[in-house]
Design an enzyme around this catalytic site. Sequence first.
Site, PDB file in Angstrom:
ATOM      1  N   GLY A   1       0.794  -1.226   0.000  1.00  0.00           N
ATOM      2  CA  GLY A   1       0.000   0.000   0.000  1.00  0.00           C
ATOM      3  C   GLY A   1       0.823   1.271   0.000  1.00  0.00           C
ATOM      4  O   GLY A   1       1.947   1.317  -0.485  1.00  0.00           O
ATOM      5  N   SER A   2       0.232   2.297   0.593  1.00  0.00           N
ATOM      6  CA  SER A   2       0.726   3.675   0.523  1.00  0.00           C
ATOM      7  C   SER A   2       2.088   3.862   1.193  1.00  0.00           C
ATOM      8  O   SER A   2       2.493   3.092   2.068  1.00  0.00           O
ATOM      9  CB  SER A   2      -0.312   4.563   1.211  1.00  0.00           C
ATOM     10  OG  SER A   2       0.275   5.675   1.814  1.00  0.00           O
ATOM     11  N   SER A   3       2.743   4.959   0.808  1.00  0.00           N
ATOM     12  CA  SER A   3       4.031   5.307   1.416  1.00  0.00           C
ATOM     13  C   SER A   3       3.843   5.846   2.830  1.00  0.00           C
ATOM     14  O   SER A   3       4.812   6.152   3.511  1.00  0.00           O
ATOM     15  CB  SER A   3       4.766   6.332   0.551  1.00  0.00           C
ATOM     16  OG  SER A   3       3.973   7.480   0.340  1.00  0.00           O
ATOM     17  N   GLY A   4       2.597   5.928   3.280  1.00  0.00           N
ATOM     18  CA  GLY A   4       2.323   6.316   4.667  1.00  0.00           C
ATOM     19  C   GLY A   4       2.461   5.153   5.650  1.00  0.00           C
ATOM     20  O   GLY A   4       2.130   5.304   6.824  1.00  0.00           O
TER      21      GLY A   4
END
Lengths: 430, 151
Positions: free
Chosen positions: B77-80
């Site tokens: 998923g996201s780079s967060g």
Amino acid sequence: MQLSDEEKAMYDGRDGPAVQKAMDLLVRYGEALDAECLVQTRNVCATITSTTPFQREFALAKGGMDAVFSEFSLDSQEVVQIPKFKVFTSHLQLGFDPGQPERMGVNEETVRFYEQSERHAAGLGAQIMNTCTPYQVGNIPTRGEHCAWMESSAVVYCNSVLGARTNTEGRESCGAAMLTGRIPYWGYHLPENRYATHLVELDIEVESVQDWGLLGYFIGEHVQDRVPVLHRRGGLEQVPNLPRLKHFGAAAASSGGVELFHIAGITPDALTLEQALGGRAPREVLRYGEAERRLAYEKLNMTAQSAEIQYVMLGCPHYTIEQIWEAAQLLEGRRVHPDCELWIFTPRAIKALADRNGYTKIIEDAGGILMSDSCSAMSRAVPKGTRTVALDSAKQAHYLPAILGVQAWFGTTAQCIDAACTGRWQGGLQ
Amino acid sequence: MSTETPSLAPPSEPKVIVIHGRKVVGGISEGEALVTRDHISGWGGIDPRTGSVIETRHELRGQSFAGKVLVFPGAKGSSGWSAMFHMTRLLKTAPAAFLFNEMTTKMALGAVVTHAPAMTGFDRDPLDCIETGDWVRVDAEAGVVEITKRG
């Protein structure tokens, strides 16, 4: 991990405690990855500012913006004074548009705190681009350039379309890179990891912006985080432009985790199919034809049932000026339906251009609104009473139903504008 | 008065399995295992306030990993990802340890900023020999995982 003399000096504190903390994090991170060394970078893209009540309380309790940067961007529990950034740093999108607090459902206190953190970041040297597409507004890395970028849709564009080299970094590794100009030499920084693993044979032409989103959505699901190369016998009839490749990469990074793709004859590391594959046979060959295109369309429209639309969102990833121009032409002389809202997202700098060109006025006269800095997935903000949305972005159609529990229709920009003006979805795969 | 008849069989020793791997983040910790074959998303995938998985269609949806040894294939998923697990540390809902198979930048950075012991590169797949509810002791520094099978 091997450190150069310059890196050892930073690690030993020559440049002060913040740089030392940054090096400490890079060493811990590099060793976790089992990286052999660090690589120099002069290009960082990250989220730096603070937009949450938790961070506001943290700043109040622990000593202001330096405390927030120390913890959230350097993983340092000791509060260190943050010096000016060593390398060019671009600010990515955030959790709301500070110019539209009411629409985005944020209170004034949060906006004021954000503005304080924006001034702090800008003072340190951050470019307040506030977009998921920094490559649209002045940050266009060169082929082979080592970067430290966050944001999956920007990472895949940087690696694939521009031929620069980055992994998907996070807030903390980017914070350390800003202060040191270093990032672990691992993954897509190494040439041998950049060859294609999967060959995708295109049996049909891929033309429209929608087509490229459908293809990306199909590929991401099949290759996950591997490296696909697209190939069409005899070559593609139309070379895909920025909006098409932006949509394609964002879609492939959403349904899978694609961080790098090649298009034979088009992207910089794939002048030929053989170059993209590095002379090796692909691990797998996929075919993409009408049936696969339709399947991707059906998956993207899986949550949609009601034809009544309360919200149309355009601009994921942030719209280009060309896309705003197209939307303005489609809207000119029409009215957004009273039961529906139209929000379009773009970088601040492009909004200024749209203002100048008269597009913002056309959109506003029709009852729509041009916004910046964020999007509905990032902000979790949609108009009150939204049950069903219409979108021209595969990425947004992938995320919004999961994040907000709404139904989503995915279609072309023209179908979305029609839906905004009639309050009804009359799309369908063209 | 109890009506149960005491078992005649001698009490058996709990079964213990030891596997070895590579340190990602050092330290020693132990806890109950929470095991999934699904990759885990950070941003949009977990809620740091409760330390639980929120992703729709995830097999751990609604379950808390706070204080547990999280055993999973890897991050997605996201780079967060790192920022979300970073928050679990600040909100005291972090896992006791991470045991995973696939190394990525998201996974490495996330483990580093969570400050929880983390390991990968095992001689036996932890997904095959650890089940939810087993008691797991992780000595990342020594590269040893000791699994005590439940019941």
